[in-house]
Motif scaffolding. Structure first.
Motif, mmCIF file in Angstrom:
data_model
loop_
_atom_site.group_PDB
_atom_site.id
_atom_site.type_symbol
_atom_site.label_atom_id
_atom_site.label_comp_id
_atom_site.label_asym_id
_atom_site.label_seq_id
_atom_site.Cartn_x
_atom_site.Cartn_y
_atom_site.Cartn_z
ATOM 1 N N THR A 1 0.832 -1.203 0.000
ATOM 2 C CA THR A 1 0.000 0.000 0.000
ATOM 3 C C THR A 1 0.868 1.255 0.000
ATOM 4 N N LEU A 2 1.904 1.257 0.825
ATOM 5 C CA LEU A 2 2.796 2.410 0.912
ATOM 6 C C LEU A 2 3.504 2.663 -0.412
ATOM 7 N N ALA A 3 3.977 1.601 -1.050
ATOM 8 C CA ALA A 3 4.681 1.741 -2.328
ATOM 9 C C ALA A 3 3.743 2.263 -3.416
ATOM 10 N N VAL A 4 2.536 1.712 -3.493
ATOM 11 C CA VAL A 4 1.558 2.177 -4.483
ATOM 12 C C VAL A 4 1.221 3.644 -4.232
ATOM 13 N N ALA A 5 1.041 4.009 -2.962
ATOM 14 C CA ALA A 5 0.666 5.380 -2.623
ATOM 15 C C ALA A 5 1.753 6.373 -3.029
ATOM 16 N N LYS B 1 -0.763 -5.970 -11.434
ATOM 17 C CA LYS B 1 -1.702 -5.342 -10.504
ATOM 18 C C LYS B 1 -1.082 -4.146 -9.799
ATOM 19 N N PHE B 2 0.200 -4.230 -9.511
ATOM 20 C CA PHE B 2 0.881 -3.099 -8.884
ATOM 21 C C PHE B 2 0.868 -1.894 -9.816
ATOM 22 N N ILE C 1 -4.877 4.907 -9.629
ATOM 23 C CA ILE C 1 -5.018 5.852 -8.517
ATOM 24 C C ILE C 1 -4.299 7.158 -8.826
ATOM 25 N N GLY C 2 -3.156 7.074 -9.521
ATOM 26 C CA GLY C 2 -2.421 8.282 -9.880
ATOM 27 C C GLY C 2 -3.201 9.169 -10.838
ATOM 28 N N ILE D 1 -4.150 7.733 -0.266
ATOM 29 C CA ILE D 1 -3.788 6.566 0.545
ATOM 30 C C ILE D 1 -5.025 5.714 0.823
ATOM 31 N N LYS D 2 -6.125 6.355 1.174
ATOM 32 C CA LYS D 2 -7.357 5.604 1.452
ATOM 33 C C LYS D 2 -7.898 4.937 0.192
ATOM 34 N N ASN D 3 -7.704 5.573 -0.946
ATOM 35 C CA ASN D 3 -8.205 5.007 -2.201
ATOM 36 C C ASN D 3 -7.429 3.769 -2.648
#
Length: 249
Positions: free
Chosen positions: A28-32, A93-94, A101-102, A163-165
């Motif tokens: 999650t942190l990396a994606v965010a 998926k990553f 999200i971006g 982050i929530k998304n």
């Protein structure tokens, strides 16, 4: 009581599966982080386009913002996951998480940037052009540096929303925190501990940012009130407003 959703036995099971939640947290942190970098790049680009005097550029900016903001993030992510393969584009998926999200958050940041740019007095743009600055140079050296201070609080709030998304990735088995928590909840029947822990981890990511945004907003409001008070005092004693703004006598 073993039947309780918060029994000690269930917390023990969760403790034994902590690695899974930890991996989801890191995912999650990396994606965010990567999605935020993409969102900032898109937001600045389309924010500038939306304030451009060129009608085509402005139209491109508006189409992006209106389309992305008025369609659900879930549908956009599902399109990337299920639709792109039909076009011969295969993404992990990553990568789907970062891109989806971006792009989604970028539309909201674009509006923040547009509002910030429009809050800068037009006279500064005209002064820059009179000195021979191009539009790009005016934005880079004159407008955007001032805009950053104005838009930092709403930008921080957008980072919190981003982050929530990331939790939407659970719907495509993205390996994020929400997906891992849901797997543990349904697979090991530890709904209470799994979801509570996931919520706490999201809170630990979001709360510092939201607190920082509130402090920035309060600081800007105090500065604005102080500037207004100085201007009123200057008017009362017939002092030129330029002296108040520069602090020079």
């Amino acid at each position: 009581m073993k039947s309780s959703p918060f029994s000690i036995d269930k917390w023990r099971i969760l403790a034994g599966e902590w690695t899974a939640l930890g991996n989801g947290f890191l995912q999650t942190l990396a994606v965010a982080v990567l999605a935020l970098l993409l969102a900032l790049a898109l937001g600045i680009l389309f924010g500038i386009l939306s304030t451009s005097g060129n009608k085509t550029c402005k139209a491109i900016g508006r189409v992006y913002v209106e389309f992305i903001q008025n369609t659900p993030l879930v549908i956009q992510v599902f399109f990337l996951y299920n639709g792109l393969p039909y076009l011969g584009i295969m993404l992990g998926k990553f990568s789907i998480g970062v891109l989806g999200i971006g792009v989604y958050t970028g539309a909201y940041i674009s509006e923040v940037v547009r509002t910030g740019i429009q809050s800068i007095p037009v006279g500064q743009t005209e002064a820059a052009r009179s000195q021979g600055f191009t539009y790009v140079q005016t934005m880079r050296y004159i407008i955007l540096p001032q805009t950053v201070k104005i838009i930092l609080p709403p930008l921080t709030n957008q980072a919190v929303n981003l982050i929530k998304n990331t939790s939407v990735l659970a719907m495509i088995a993205g390996g994020d925190l929400m997906y891992r928590a849901d797997n543990l909840a349904t697979g090991r029947l530890i709904y209470g501990p799994a979801y509570i822990t996931a919520g706490i981890l999201y809170f630990l990511l979001c709360f510092p940012l939201s607190s920082y945004a509130r402090k920035l907003e309060q600081k800007l409001k105090k500065k604005e009130v102080r500037t207004i008070s100085q201007a009123e005092a200057a008017i009362a004693r017939d002092t030129p407003i330029e002296i108040v703004q520069t602090g020079r006598v």
